[in-house]
Scaffold this active site. Structure first.
Site, PDB file in Angstrom:
ATOM      1  CG  ASP A  10      -1.692   1.226   1.433  1.00 47.35           C
ATOM      2  OD1 ASP A  10      -2.399   1.632   0.498  1.00 47.35           O
ATOM      3  OD2 ASP A  10      -1.581   1.832   2.523  1.00 47.35           O
ATOM      4  CG  ASP A  12      -1.483   7.904   0.360  1.00 47.97           C
ATOM      5  OD1 ASP A  12      -0.455   8.581   0.226  1.00 47.97           O
ATOM      6  OD2 ASP A  12      -2.378   7.852  -0.509  1.00 47.97           O
ATOM      7  NE  ARG A  56     -10.308   9.135   2.345  1.00 48.90           N
ATOM      8  CZ  ARG A  56      -9.153   8.864   1.759  1.00 48.90           C
ATOM      9  NH1 ARG A  56      -8.508   9.821   1.106  1.00 48.90           N
ATOM     10  NH2 ARG A  56      -8.637   7.660   1.815  1.00 48.90           N
ATOM     11  CB  THR A 116      -7.686   3.140  -3.378  1.00 52.46           C
ATOM     12  OG1 THR A 116      -7.417   3.416  -2.015  1.00 52.46           O
ATOM     13  CG2 THR A 116      -8.148   1.697  -3.501  1.00 52.46           C
ATOM     14  CG  ASN A 121      -1.537  11.426  -5.334  1.00 50.21           C
ATOM     15  OD1 ASN A 121      -1.312  12.476  -5.911  1.00 50.21           O
ATOM     16  ND2 ASN A 121      -2.698  11.159  -4.767  1.00 50.21           N
TER      17      ASN A 121
END
Length: 242
Positions: A10, A12, A56, A116, A121
């Site tokens: 993963d 972040d 979000r 995700t 990023n």
């Protein structure tokens, strides 16, 4: 012969403590759009239960009764602010991450990413922390753009396994959140957790290991309980300890 063939990370909270940068980038995007929204740590921590930045925004808009919110454009600008900050300021990888990646490469163990977050990023973080060619070290980089269902759905991990051409029994996933753990476990992956500042109180039942960081000392001799772990995890511990 090694059972462990690949490490799947993963991003972040797992590779680096990036969530505060993301939070401030959201707030910059809101201010630029003339919105009075400001997500403090409490609000953002709650919203992290929803995976995906655009998602979000939409959850929060629904909570406060906001309509006609351009969530896709807000998220695009947030991504712009995030990557500008990472490029200008940099950020440290979490302890032990760089060494583990280097050890894996030296032993011929493949690398992958299942996240995700946005591809931009991932690329900016890898370039700033590991070097401009670091993305090439990973045989599979699966991001939010690559899936229709985000974590805790296992789709992103299934995509990473498919691109690697490996089964879950040959790989270990690294996560920092309950949603990430659910995603990896649903894909059949042995999962190691290193909780981040926003997920330290998550429920990590089902994780193979729950470590403070990836440089936590692990010794079979000092901790007999480690002797009961799978061969796959024992190989990982040896890799971490090199």
């Amino acid at each position: 012969m090694s059972t462990l063939k690949a490490l799947i990370f993963d991003v972040d909270g797992t590779l680096a403590e990036t969530e505060e940068v993301h939070r401030e980038a959201f707030n910059l995007a809101f201010a630029e759009a003339g919105l009075s929204w400001r997500w403090d740590r409490s609000i953002y921590g709650r919203l992290l239960r929803t995976t995906g930045g655009r998602e979000r925004i939409e959850v929060y808009a629904g909570e406060i009764g906001a309509t006609d919110v351009a969530s896709a454009e807000l998220h695009r600008r947030k991504t712009f602010f995030y990557n500008n900050w990472i490029t200008a300021n940099g950020i440290d990888l979490r302890p032990g991450v760089e060494r583990l990646i280097g050890n894996a490469r030296s032993q011929g163990i493949r690398l992958a990413i299942a996240t995700t977050t946005s591809r931009a990023n991932v690329e900016s973080l890898l370039a700033k922390t590991l070097g401009p060619d670091a993305a090439d070290w990973f045989d599979a980089i699966c991001c939010g753009e690559d899936v229709s269902r985000k974590k805790p759905d296992p789709e992103v991990y299934m995509a990473a396994l498919s691109r690697l051409g490996l089964g879950p029994e040959a790989c270990i996933a690294f996560e920092d959140s309950a949603n990430g753990l659910k995603s990896a476990r649903a894909a059949g992956l042995t999962t190691v957790i290193t909780p981040s500042i926003y997920t330290v109180f998550d429920d990590f039942d089902g994780a193979e290991l729950n470590l403070h960081t990836l440089d936590e000392p692990l010794s079979f001799r000092q901790n007999p309980k480690l002797e009961n772990l799978s061969r796959l995890t024992r190989e990982l511990i040896t890799l971490i300890s090199r």
